[in-house]
Write a protein that holds these residues in place. Structure first.
Motif, short mmCIF file in Angstrom:
data_model
loop_
_atom_site.label_atom_id
_atom_site.label_comp_id
_atom_site.label_asym_id
_atom_site.label_seq_id
_atom_site.Cartn_x
_atom_site.Cartn_y
_atom_site.Cartn_z
N ARG A 96 0.70 -1.13 -0.11
CA ARG A 96 0.12 -0.08 -0.01
C ARG A 96 0.88 1.27 0.09
O ARG A 96 0.45 2.33 -0.10
N ARG A 97 2.19 1.10 0.09
CA ARG A 97 2.98 2.20 0.13
C ARG A 97 2.91 3.19 1.27
O ARG A 97 2.89 4.51 0.99
N TRP A 98 2.72 2.51 2.31
CA TRP A 98 2.54 3.36 3.58
C TRP A 98 4.11 3.83 3.79
O TRP A 98 5.24 3.39 3.25
N SER A 99 4.28 4.98 4.65
CA SER A 99 5.42 5.62 4.87
C SER A 99 6.23 4.49 5.86
O SER A 99 5.66 3.33 6.47
N GLY A 100 7.75 4.67 5.94
CA GLY A 100 8.51 3.62 6.40
C GLY A 100 8.09 3.43 8.19
O GLY A 100 7.85 2.48 8.62
N ALA A 101 7.79 4.76 8.62
CA ALA A 101 7.57 4.73 10.33
C ALA A 101 6.13 3.93 10.44
O ALA A 101 5.75 3.30 11.48
N GLN A 102 5.19 4.24 9.52
CA GLN A 102 3.90 3.65 9.54
C GLN A 102 3.88 2.17 9.22
O GLN A 102 3.22 1.32 10.14
N VAL A 207 10.08 -0.22 -2.14
CA VAL A 207 9.55 -0.38 -0.88
C VAL A 207 9.79 1.11 -0.14
O VAL A 207 11.12 1.50 -0.10
N PRO A 208 9.05 1.32 0.79
CA PRO A 208 9.22 2.79 1.56
C PRO A 208 10.40 2.24 2.73
O PRO A 208 10.54 1.31 3.24
N GLN A 209 11.26 3.54 3.01
CA GLN A 209 12.36 3.23 3.90
C GLN A 209 12.23 4.02 5.14
O GLN A 209 11.51 5.13 4.96
N LEU A 210 12.71 3.85 6.18
CA LEU A 210 12.80 4.49 7.46
C LEU A 210 13.91 5.74 7.07
O LEU A 210 14.72 5.83 6.42
N PRO A 211 13.51 6.86 7.71
CA PRO A 211 14.54 8.11 7.63
C PRO A 211 15.67 7.52 8.35
O PRO A 211 15.73 6.74 9.00
N PRO A 212 16.67 8.31 7.94
CA PRO A 212 18.10 8.00 8.56
C PRO A 212 18.02 8.15 10.08
O PRO A 212 17.41 8.88 10.66
N PHE A 213 18.77 7.10 10.58
CA PHE A 213 18.71 7.17 12.01
C PHE A 213 19.05 8.41 12.71
O PHE A 213 18.40 8.64 13.94
N ALA A 214 19.76 9.23 12.33
CA ALA A 214 20.06 10.47 12.86
C ALA A 214 19.11 11.35 13.05
O ALA A 214 18.88 12.22 13.73
N GLU A 215 17.87 11.17 12.40
CA GLU A 215 16.67 11.88 12.11
C GLU A 215 15.67 11.29 12.92
O GLU A 215 14.46 11.92 12.63
N TRP A 216 15.73 10.30 13.56
CA TRP A 216 14.69 9.76 14.24
C TRP A 216 14.02 10.72 15.35
O TRP A 216 14.95 10.99 16.17
N ARG A 217 12.81 10.80 15.48
CA ARG A 217 12.17 11.53 16.42
C ARG A 217 10.95 10.88 17.24
O ARG A 217 9.83 10.82 16.52
N LEU A 218 11.28 10.28 18.19
CA LEU A 218 9.94 9.38 18.77
C LEU A 218 9.02 10.54 19.57
O LEU A 218 9.48 11.72 19.98
N PRO A 219 7.59 10.16 19.80
CA PRO A 219 6.66 11.19 20.18
C PRO A 219 7.05 11.53 21.79
O PRO A 219 7.54 10.60 22.42
N GLN A 220 6.55 12.68 22.17
CA GLN A 220 6.65 13.30 23.39
C GLN A 220 5.96 12.26 24.52
O GLN A 220 6.18 12.12 25.69
N PHE A 221 5.11 11.23 24.03
CA PHE A 221 4.30 10.47 24.65
C PHE A 221 5.21 9.63 25.62
O PHE A 221 4.58 9.42 26.79
N PHE A 222 6.21 9.30 25.40
CA PHE A 222 7.21 8.28 26.22
C PHE A 222 7.54 9.05 27.19
O PHE A 222 7.80 8.55 28.41
N LEU A 223 7.89 10.36 27.12
CA LEU A 223 8.53 11.20 28.39
C LEU A 223 7.09 11.12 29.22
O LEU A 223 7.48 11.13 30.78
#
Length: 319
Positions: A96-102, A207-223
């Motif tokens: 379905r060509r979803w984004s890498g993160a999704q 296939v979709p790819q995840l962004p480069p590891f240096a650009e990963w940003r997880l949501p504030q939810f975890f804090l």
């Protein structure tokens, strides 16, 4: 010229046979079997991407029946339920060509759900919690090991000290069993995503790819999750509410694990800015991850990075 493109039925048969071979390797080969188990879902993913979800589901069903005949029905069912959803959902997300993160996020949810479904089925069939059964096996193994040490004439004080340390570790591990299931799902999803995307690119699929590891940003939810978990640990421990304490303890580990990932991503960004070499990067990662205090500092740094976005501040200074 005549086209010799492989048909869906033929490819489905070949990939189903490959899943059966991987299952046989997982059951009968001690070391290679672990790798075979982790990549079991890859043929299913490839089939779904190339021919659709229906063909992938049929391949899982057929391979499950064959595995039940060749190995054992309960093992076949456990393998299909544990790893089948991972391959099907990842293949559907890629198709379905979803984004890498999704794509990775939904695959992770499917993987964990498959593991929980497997444990629930085993509990219904045996009336025994499979996780507690594993803990009993580990406890018995350590008891036998200490018995051997006693027969060899080792110092009893040293044996008792080691026994106390092992018992404490097993107690914490027993509390963290839900978190362990999540880690199992994460490992399964990560291997399926990384290997599956590479195999599909080799086959000419986009296939979709995840962004480069240096650009990963997880949501504030975890804090915020960490804050709720700490409150739950305090209330559950001080008022002896065991279910609340265990749930909060596991949520605390989830939040800290997310902080470690975010912290490593921040480290990667900083090392990119200073052009740190590959060998030095590996040494720095290992130095931080193997140091207990340093890893905790890294986790808290990653959690606060979710809120303050240190990378944006670095970028402002650079400009």
């Amino acid at each position: 010229m005549t086209s010799h493109r492989i048909t869906p039925l033929t490819e489905s048969g070949l990939l189903s046979a490959l899943t059966v071979i991987l299952a046989l390797a997982a059951v009968y080969l001690p070391v290679v079997g672990v790798v075979a188990l982790l990549v079991w879902a890859i043929p299913v993913t490839v089939l779904v991407v190339r021919h659709g979800l229906r063909w992938g589901a049929m391949a899982v069903l057929v391979s499950g029946v064959i595995m039940a005949l060749l190995i054992e029905p309960t093992i076949s069912l456990r393998m299909v339920l544990s790893f089948g959803p991972t391959g099907l959902v990842l293949g559907y997300a890629f198709r379905r060509r979803w984004s890498g993160a999704q794509a990775f996020g939904t695959t992770l949810v499917a993987s964990v759900a498959g593991k929980l479904l497997t444990f629930g089925l085993l509990f219904l069939l045996t009336s025994v919690n499979p996780l507690n059964m594993q803990m009993d096996v580990m406890q018995q193994s350590f008891d036998e090991m200490f018995a051997v040490y006693e027969q060899m004439g080792m110092d009893k004080a040293a044996i008792e000290a080691s026994r106390a340390q092992v018992q404490e570790a097993l107690t914490y591990l027993n509390l963290l069993l839900p978190f362990v299931v999540g880690v199992m799902g994460l490992l399964d999803a990560a291997v399926a995503y990384i290997v599956g995307s590479r195999v599909l690119r080799r086959l000419g699929e986009s296939v979709p790819q995840l962004p480069p590891f240096a650009e990963w940003r997880l949501p504030q939810f975890f804090l915020y999750l960490l804050g709720f978990a700490l409150v739950g640990i305090y209330w559950g421990g001080s008022r002896e509410i065991q279910p609340l304490y265990q749930a909060a303890f596991n949520l605390n580990m989830v939040a800290m694990g997310a902080g470690v990932i975010q912290g490593l991503s921040l480290m990667s960004y900083v090392m990119d800015r200073f052009r740190v070499g590959k060998v030095m990067r590996i040494c720095l990662y290992a130095f931080v991850l193997l140091g207990g205090v340093l890893m905790q500092i890294l986790a808290f740094t990653g959690l606060f990075d979710m809120l303050f976005d240190y990378r944006r501040r670095f970028g402002q200074k650079k400009s």
